[in-house]
Write a protein that holds these residues in place. Structure first.
Motif, short mmCIF file in Angstrom:
data_model
loop_
_atom_site.label_atom_id
_atom_site.label_comp_id
_atom_site.label_asym_id
_atom_site.label_seq_id
_atom_site.Cartn_x
_atom_site.Cartn_y
_atom_site.Cartn_z
N ASP A 195 -10.39 2.41 -9.02
CA ASP A 195 -9.14 2.90 -9.59
C ASP A 195 -9.32 3.53 -10.97
OD1 ASP A 195 -7.63 2.18 -7.45
OD2 ASP A 195 -6.29 0.84 -8.55
N ARG A 247 -7.85 -0.83 5.61
CA ARG A 247 -7.73 -0.40 4.21
C ARG A 247 -7.23 -1.59 3.41
NH1 ARG A 247 -4.26 2.14 0.31
NH2 ARG A 247 -5.27 3.91 -0.71
N VAL A 260 -10.26 0.31 -3.97
CA VAL A 260 -9.72 0.43 -2.61
C VAL A 260 -10.91 0.48 -1.67
CG1 VAL A 260 -8.45 1.91 -1.00
CG2 VAL A 260 -7.61 1.59 -3.35
N ARG A 309 -1.83 -1.24 -8.77
CA ARG A 309 -1.94 -1.86 -7.44
C ARG A 309 -1.13 -3.16 -7.45
NH1 ARG A 309 -3.96 2.38 -4.55
NH2 ARG A 309 -5.70 3.23 -5.70
N TYR A 328 -7.46 -3.73 -0.77
CA TYR A 328 -7.82 -3.69 -2.18
C TYR A 328 -8.90 -4.72 -2.45
CZ TYR A 328 -3.15 -1.49 -2.68
OH TYR A 328 -2.05 -0.69 -2.57
N GLU A 376 -12.10 1.10 2.23
CA GLU A 376 -11.74 1.63 3.54
C GLU A 376 -12.90 1.41 4.49
OE1 GLU A 376 -8.85 5.36 2.86
OE2 GLU A 376 -10.61 5.36 1.54
N GLN A 436 0.83 -1.21 0.00
CA GLN A 436 0.00 0.00 0.00
C GLN A 436 0.86 1.26 0.00
OE1 GLN A 436 -3.52 0.40 2.17
NE2 GLN A 436 -4.11 -1.75 2.07
#
Lengths: 146, 146, 146
Positions: free
Chosen positions: C143, C100, C121, B81, C102, C123, B27
């Motif tokens: 993204d 957090r 992403v 990513r 992916y 959160e 990250q």
């Protein structure tokens, strides 16, 4: 389905062990270590996957399946990686583990591009043999097949 | 290769720690936090990846490599990513960890599509510095390169 | 950001628990188990994702969102899998967890090919309700969106 709340410290440690087991098993497969990979299954394991016309039983068949797949990859000039994720574990009263997870297979053409090859659901029954985790039964289904 | 049977509770906890370490490290990389990311390597770490013409040694080179990659991404209008999976860990007798894992790099064009960009194998040596895991050596290979 | 060095055994066990929680939650979503999935959120959870025109609050809205997504998938003749990775956890002083990670969404056309659909992403704020982890707040960004 039991709440994870009920997960004991030993259950959480076992969860890490299951993840580690699969990481090593998938790497053995992708490295073509047919015997080491087959040894992560029980002697009489049932292996039921879409790429085989019918389920295979026992390690000899598992070794043969890996060797055949390796030969096909070499001919196609590709590398495959099996990545398992979203591993969910349910422990039976006898200690066997029902594990359901996703397996994404990535393919890379040597000198070409990488891509998603397959997205699969893997349903395993794991048991302990002399303390070590072993796959007693594996059933894989492909998301692209109706 | 030792059986995971031999994994002690402390080994399983360390396995979770290694996964966590990599989650945070990747990250930091994707957020462009060059210094924080470089600080997850030892002072004299060797970083050997296909995108660099030759291995980089030390954090200054690591920071520069991240900044260069960020500039290229901005110019291309893409986000990347790095997702690590199938983390296998072997502990040496001195406590250093040989970690072999897969890294899939996803690319998304802003306003466009997402895709698999690269599939890589990452071979790290992790050591502890003041108790914290640090990468002492990283070697990455790309599946699409012969 | 605290060093993982400071991670206690209980923090590492909780890390495994968080991974397990998400594995089950994502599978419930992909199986279309709308109520079970919604029950992994708090009663008044806020769910803020790019596919919804505005944030949803509460489980009724979550269930409706899953049902709508299922209907769209059925019409499109596709299967989706949500794979979460690179899970990073920061514990607040009150015990809530900032997570957090992916999320890659894979799509497979029945009778067709599989592909990366979205890279996101995620959160989350996780809290405990009667000991069980629950999502109190989720914010997802894609993204591919500028």
């Amino acid at each position: 389905m039991p709440e994870l709340t009920e997960a004991s410290p030993s259950g959480l440690l076992q969860y890490a062990e299951v993840q580690w087991f699969y990481a090593r098993q998938m790497q053995q497969l992708d490295l073509g270590k047919a015997e080491s990979w087959a040894a992560t299954f029980t002697e009489d394991a049932v292996f039921d996957v879409p790429t085989l016309p019918e389920p295979v039983t026992g390690r000899t068949g598992l070794v043969a399946a890996v060797r055949r797949a390796r030969a096909q990859l070499a001919e196609a000039g590709e590398r495959h990686r099996h990545v398992m994720g979203m591993v969910d574990v349910l422990e039976r009263s006898d200690g066997a583990l029902d594990v359901r997870s996703y397996t994404t297979v990535y393919a890379s053409a040597l000198g070409g591009a990488s891509r998603v090859h397959r997205v699969c659901v893997c349903e395993d029954v794991l048991v302990r043999v002399d303390g070590a985790l072993r796959v007693a039964h594996r059933r894989v289904t492909r998301d692209d097949l109706p």
